[in-house]
Structure formats: C-alpha cells, structure tokens
Design a protein around this motif. Structure first.
Motif, PDB file in Angstrom:
ATOM      1  N   ILE A 116      -5.944 136.117  -5.447  1.00 47.84           N
ATOM      2  CA  ILE A 116      -4.627 135.601  -5.840  1.00 47.84           C
ATOM      3  C   ILE A 116      -3.526 136.492  -5.277  1.00 47.84           C
ATOM      4  CG2 ILE A 116      -3.119 135.166  -7.811  1.00 47.84           C
ATOM      5  CD1 ILE A 116      -5.629 134.478  -9.427  1.00 47.84           C
ATOM      6  N   TRP A 117      -3.730 137.797  -5.369  1.00 46.51           N
ATOM      7  CA  TRP A 117      -2.740 138.752  -4.871  1.00 46.51           C
ATOM      8  C   TRP A 117      -2.555 138.591  -3.356  1.00 46.51           C
ATOM      9  CZ3 TRP A 117      -2.744 144.434  -7.073  1.00 46.51           C
ATOM     10  CH2 TRP A 117      -1.495 145.016  -6.816  1.00 46.51           C
ATOM     11  N   THR A 118      -3.647 138.367  -2.661  1.00 48.17           N
ATOM     12  CA  THR A 118      -3.556 138.161  -1.203  1.00 48.17           C
ATOM     13  C   THR A 118      -2.711 136.937  -0.885  1.00 48.17           C
ATOM     14  OG1 THR A 118      -5.737 139.167  -0.860  1.00 48.17           O
ATOM     15  CG2 THR A 118      -4.880 137.754   0.901  1.00 48.17           C
ATOM     16  N   ILE A 119      -2.915 135.868  -1.624  1.00 47.58           N
ATOM     17  CA  ILE A 119      -2.112 134.653  -1.415  1.00 47.58           C
ATOM     18  C   ILE A 119      -0.638 134.942  -1.677  1.00 47.58           C
ATOM     19  CG2 ILE A 119      -1.666 132.318  -2.275  1.00 47.58           C
ATOM     20  CD1 ILE A 119      -4.673 132.114  -2.873  1.00 47.58           C
ATOM     21  N   CYS A 120      -0.362 135.719  -2.721  1.00 49.80           N
ATOM     22  CA  CYS A 120       1.026 136.058  -3.043  1.00 49.80           C
ATOM     23  C   CYS A 120       1.673 136.885  -1.924  1.00 49.80           C
ATOM     24  CB  CYS A 120       1.079 136.814  -4.365  1.00 49.80           C
ATOM     25  SG  CYS A 120       0.725 135.802  -5.811  1.00 49.80           S
ATOM     26  N   LEU A 121       0.914 137.802  -1.360  1.00 48.45           N
ATOM     27  CA  LEU A 121       1.451 138.604  -0.253  1.00 48.45           C
ATOM     28  C   LEU A 121       1.746 137.731   0.963  1.00 48.45           C
ATOM     29  CD1 LEU A 121      -0.797 141.801  -0.449  1.00 48.45           C
ATOM     30  CD2 LEU A 121       1.604 141.577  -1.093  1.00 48.45           C
ATOM     31  N   ILE A 122       0.853 136.796   1.230  1.00 50.22           N
ATOM     32  CA  ILE A 122       1.073 135.872   2.350  1.00 50.22           C
ATOM     33  C   ILE A 122       2.317 135.029   2.101  1.00 50.22           C
ATOM     34  CG2 ILE A 122       0.124 133.881   3.568  1.00 50.22           C
ATOM     35  CD1 ILE A 122      -2.671 135.070   3.098  1.00 50.22           C
ATOM     36  N   LEU A 123       2.479 134.557   0.857  1.00 47.87           N
ATOM     37  CA  LEU A 123       3.668 133.771   0.513  1.00 47.87           C
ATOM     38  C   LEU A 123       4.937 134.598   0.668  1.00 47.87           C
ATOM     39  CD1 LEU A 123       2.484 131.792  -2.649  1.00 47.87           C
ATOM     40  CD2 LEU A 123       3.031 130.859  -0.390  1.00 47.87           C
ATOM     41  N   SER A 124       4.895 135.839   0.226  1.00 48.15           N
ATOM     42  CA  SER A 124       6.062 136.708   0.340  1.00 48.15           C
ATOM     43  C   SER A 124       6.475 136.887   1.801  1.00 48.15           C
ATOM     44  CB  SER A 124       5.760 138.071  -0.298  1.00 48.15           C
ATOM     45  OG  SER A 124       6.887 138.925  -0.224  1.00 48.15           O
ATOM     46  N   LEU A 125       5.502 137.138   2.648  1.00 45.14           N
ATOM     47  CA  LEU A 125       5.802 137.296   4.076  1.00 45.14           C
ATOM     48  C   LEU A 125       6.265 135.978   4.691  1.00 45.14           C
ATOM     49  CD1 LEU A 125       2.819 139.588   5.125  1.00 45.14           C
ATOM     50  CD2 LEU A 125       5.233 140.233   4.966  1.00 45.14           C
TER      51      LEU A 125
END
Length: 554
Positions: free
Chosen positions: A378-387
């Motif tokens: 989930i955190w990885t997806i959030c980082l991708i969304l942030s970028l």
C-alpha cells in the motif's frame, strides 16, 4: 559536529554498513541531481514561474549583504506598503521590515562562493536534501533501518518537499533541517543543541515560531517534556509578538499595514492591525474561525490528502502528528482567501513537513507490527501516486520543457524554441552595463539583481544612495512569453495588454527603444530609438493588439 557526535553515540553508526542506508543515499543523490538540474535549466532558460520576482529579491538581499549593506533591497522596496501608497522605491530599504530573516546570513559564505541566483537554487536543494539525512537519523532512533529508510524515501517523494524545492529560492527551505535537527538533539538529550536549533528556527522568519510552538504544544500535552514544551511555547510566542510589534516596525509599517491585513484582515477591522489585534480577533470570532478553517472545503481536503499520501496516510490517524501540526496548519487554513497558502507546490507547504514526519515516526514506534508486506505494498502505491501527482502538476513549471502548460488550448514551448528565446534575452542584456540601473519583468529580474539599483517593470523611479529621486537607465520587458500564454490564461492576457501600454508610454516619453529581439524590448533613458528596433517593436505591437482584439471579440 553535532551530527558527527550522534553518529558516534547512536545506533546510526553500525547502520552505515546497512544496505538500507545506501539505498537512502542513492535516493538523496538522485533527488539532489534531478532538482538541481531542473532548477538550473529553468533559470538559465528564463522560464517564468509564480513569484519569479522573489528569486531576484533574495539574490539582491544576499548581494547587498555581501557588500556590507545588510538586508537592503530596492526590489523588496517595490513591494512595501509605502510604495504601494505612492512613494518611490529606495535602494536602502531594509527587507527586515517585511520579513525578519537573520538566518539567511548563515549562508552568506556559500553565496560568496557562488554569487548568483543559480547558486541560491543549489543552496535550497542542498538544504532540503541534508534535512532528509537528519530525518533518517531521527527515524533510526526509534526504528530499524528498513522502516527508517521507508520514512526517509517518503520524504524525498513527497509533493510538499519536491515542489517547494523546485520553486524559486525561499527562506522556509531551512525549516526541515533545523526542526529535524532539534528533534534529533532532543531524543539524544543534547539540550544545548536543542536550544541552538530552536533559536535558528525562530530567526528563519517572523512566523516560523508557529512551527516551534506546535512542537512545544505536543511535548506539553503529551507530557513527554512538559516543561520544555511550555518553554518552547512561551519562547516562540513571546519572540513573535516582540518581533512583529516592537522590532520590525522600526524598519517599516509592512507587518501591520500590509501582511496582517492581506492575510488575516477578515478577523479585524480597519486598514491596520498588529499581531495582537489578529490573535484577539481570532479568539473573539469563533464562527469566522470555523468558516476559515473549513472553506474552501474541497481544496482543503485535497491539500491534506496531498500532505498525507507519501506517508500512506499515517498522519491522518496519528494523534501525535495532529498535535504537532495543528498550529502551523491552522495558520495556513485561516489565511484570507489565499490560494498561495493552500498550494502544495509553494513554500508554505514545507512548514508542515517536519511535524507530519515526526508524528509518523512516533506512530510507527507504537505500532511496529503494522509494518508488514501488505502494508508495504500500500505504501509503495502511495509513493507512486505522490510522484505521479507531483510530475503531472508540473511543479513551478520545472517540467514545462516536457509538459504543455495548457492542453486546451494547446500551449507548449519546445526546448529548442525556449533556448532560442533565452538567447534573444541574453543578447539584449549584453548591452546593459553591469552597474547600470535597470527595471525588468519578473523572470528577468533575478538575472540582473546583482546590482544596487533594480526595479520591477514597469516601475522606473527610485531613491538612490544620494537621496535623489532618479529614473533607471534601462528597462527590459519580455512580452513574448505573455503572448504565447495569453490564449489559455486570462491573467497573462491582461499582463500582456498592460505591458504593451507600459512600453508604448515609456517610448513616447524619456526612453528610446534601443533593442528588440523575439518579443523582448530594451529601452534606454534619454536615448534615440534605433530605427530597426523601433520598426520591429511597432510590428510586434500591432500583431499583439490584433491578437488581443480577436480574443476579446471571440
């Protein structure tokens, strides 16, 4: 010295051999290289951005200070309440009346090595990058290398970190470094260093005490360090009140007659207010306070989501994060209809970052078992969304070489065309002596701010060091950019209309058009217009006027 001692005494020393730290170093280097490259590319190619003018102000403040004229700036004077009320800008105006920023002088030696606006952009990126390493050390005090690395990488992927770093230079870029260092020193019980970084935070600017007040408030209500928390609250509040009511008014009336009214005028009556008046107005108007906090509701929610997403929304459920961030967040939310304050891409967003990340560190300390493989996904997806959201927003036009400024209607300037235009600007600037007084449009101002007498176009009058009211010798205005963007942006259209009128008025009076190239016009005081340049300007003006007439009819 402090960080060296920490490395020797803390769990960070053995972590130097951990692969997670090497991962953090690689990410930090990548962040530094990309941000420096984008900032320098934009600067040297004359990309206009929001508050491009500020880069010139800071550079002139540094340049004047380097020559012994501490915090003086004719550019800052043009933004003063006195000039807005009809007075003439002064070369000896002290910017400390607008923003009290003594901490900037810590970096004067760096500026002496790289005395240019480009050097300030490098400094900004470096300070923000350095804060990431201190954050890693802070996280390692509580967590193993793997979780600490995730938190630190989230910092470098945060919208509220990347975007303000790519903005023009600003004083708030120091806040994450000082606050993370303060918190690290506190965790190590290095009380002298806590005091030093608390003082450095206060002298960043007149309102940075709000961030420190939030830190103190958390330690007070959490009862971890109640006396320290009370001391930080008292120190920050007392400092801000004394500074804004006693010290800054010695330099100018900008705090009471401009900033307090522009930002918090809906809480007070009249055309002048002190910080005490604003605080009293907030306390006695609870309904107005609630309205200010929750409106515009949609934009406020998007702003908070943007702050939370790189940390997988942990700050949203962290009581510590809310306690730490409540006061700096409140200051942002209650600013009067200020689209700047609720922008993740400008400097104010960076003031919330230390509180949100420290609150997240504390939350994970209480819930270490939650750091499992499903949550990491989930955190990885959030980082991708942030970028993703950062890149697609084209923060501060740093990616305008690749992303159109508008899709409908289509507005895009290719890198070769941009380079061609920047060469046109340079060819005209080459005709201006290094020590000549000049007025320039916003995105050119920074390039000519290493001098004593500089104004923002179309202002042409200033008070020089001899106390004389004089006109600047040169004026340069880039109208080509406005012409390219007016179809998509109404404010550009109005600026283009005013720019044409300003140049026409100047050329009809005391200034001659001595150069024209690719929509950029150069004028000189008491000079005869160059026939070729005048003809090119006339043709360009007629083309623009026809363009604007067609637009208005459409």
């Amino acid at each position: 010295m402090f960080l060296q001692n920490v490395l020797k005494q803390s769990a960070l020393k053995p972590a130097l051999k951990e692969p997670e730290l090497r991962w953090v170093i690689k990410v930090a280097v990548l962040f530094w290289v990309i941000c420096c490259g984008l900032a320098l590319y934009r600067f040297y190619n004359f990309f206009p951005t929001f508050v491009s003018f500020d880069q010139g102000i800071f550079n002139q403040v540094f340049w004047n200070s380097l020559h012994g004229r501490w915090f003086e700036s004719s550019l800052s004077s043009t933004e003063s309440i006195a000039v807005r009320q009809g007075e003439v800008a002064e070369v000896f105006y002290h910017r400390l009346g607008q923003h009290f920023t003594p901490a900037l002088m810590l970096w004067l030696p760096f500026y002496a090595l790289f005395p240019s606006p480009a050097g300030l952009s490098i400094l900004q990126v470096t300070l923000v990058t350095a804060a990431g390493f201190v954050l890693y050390a802070l996280a390692r005090h509580y967590h193993p290398p793997r979780l600490s690395a995730w938190i630190t990488v989230s910092y470098f992927a945060a919208i509220a970190v990347i975007s303000p770093t790519l903005a023009n230079f600003h004083d708030i870029c120091q806040i994450p470094l000082y606050i993370f260092a303060l918190l690290l020193a506190l965790e190590k019980r290095k009380w002298g260093w806590v005091g030093l970084f608390a003082i450095l935070t206060l002298v960043v600017r007149e309102d940075s005490g709000v961030v420190l007040f939030g830190i103190g408030f958390y330690f007070l209500i959490s009862r971890r360090f109640p006396w320290l928390g009370l001391g930080l609250c008292g120190l920050s509040l007392g400092y801000m009140l004394a500074l804004t009511n006693l010290i800054m008014p010695l330099f100018s009336d900008d705090v009471s007659q401009r900033f307090m009214i522009e930002e918090f005028g809906h809480f007070v009556e009249g055309e002048e207010a002190s910080t005490l008046d604003v605080i009293w107005g907030i306390l006695t108007n609870p309904v107005q306070l609630l309205v200010s906090i929750f409106t515009p509701f949609g934009k406020t929610v998007r702003y908070l989501l943007g702050q939370w997403v790189p940390l997988a929304f942990i700050p949203m459920i962290s009581g510590s994060a809310w306690a730490l961030v409540c006061f700096p967040l409140l200051k942002i939310l209650i600013r009067q209809q200020d689209f700047v304050a609720l922008s993740l891409h400008l400097r104010y967003a960076l003031t919330l970052v230390p509180a949100l990340f420290y609150g997240t560190i504390l939350w994970w300390a209480a819930h270490p078992h939650r750091f499992d493989r499903p949550f990491r996904r989930i955190w990885t997806i959030c980082l991708i969304l942030s970028l993703f959201f950062t890149v697609t927003a084209n923060p501060n036009r740093a990616l305008s070489w690749a992303i159109p400024d508008s899709f409908q209607p289509w507005v895009y300037v290719s890198p070769p065309r941009q380079w061609q235009h920047s060469q046109a600007i340079r060819s005209l600037l080459a005709q201006v002596p290094d020590n000549a007084s000049i007025t320039a449009t916003d995105h050119i101002v920074a390039h000519v701010s290493n001098r004593r007498e500089v104004l923002r176009f179309p202002r042409i009058r200033l008070i020089n060091d001899e106390g004389e009211d004089v006109r600047v010798e040169y004026a340069i205005a880039d109208l080509w950019y406005l012409q390219q963007h007016e179809a998509a942006f109404a404010d550009y259209r109005e600026s283009l209309r005013r720019g044409i009128a300003d140049v026409t008025r100047m050329s009809d009076r005391r200034y001659g058009i001595v150069g024209f190239n690719d929509g950029v016009v150069l004028l000189q005081l008491q000079a005869e217009s160059d026939p070729a340049a005048l003809a090119e300007w006339t043709a360009f003006r007629q083309e623009v006027e026809q363009q604007l007439e067609v637009r208005s009819e459409g």
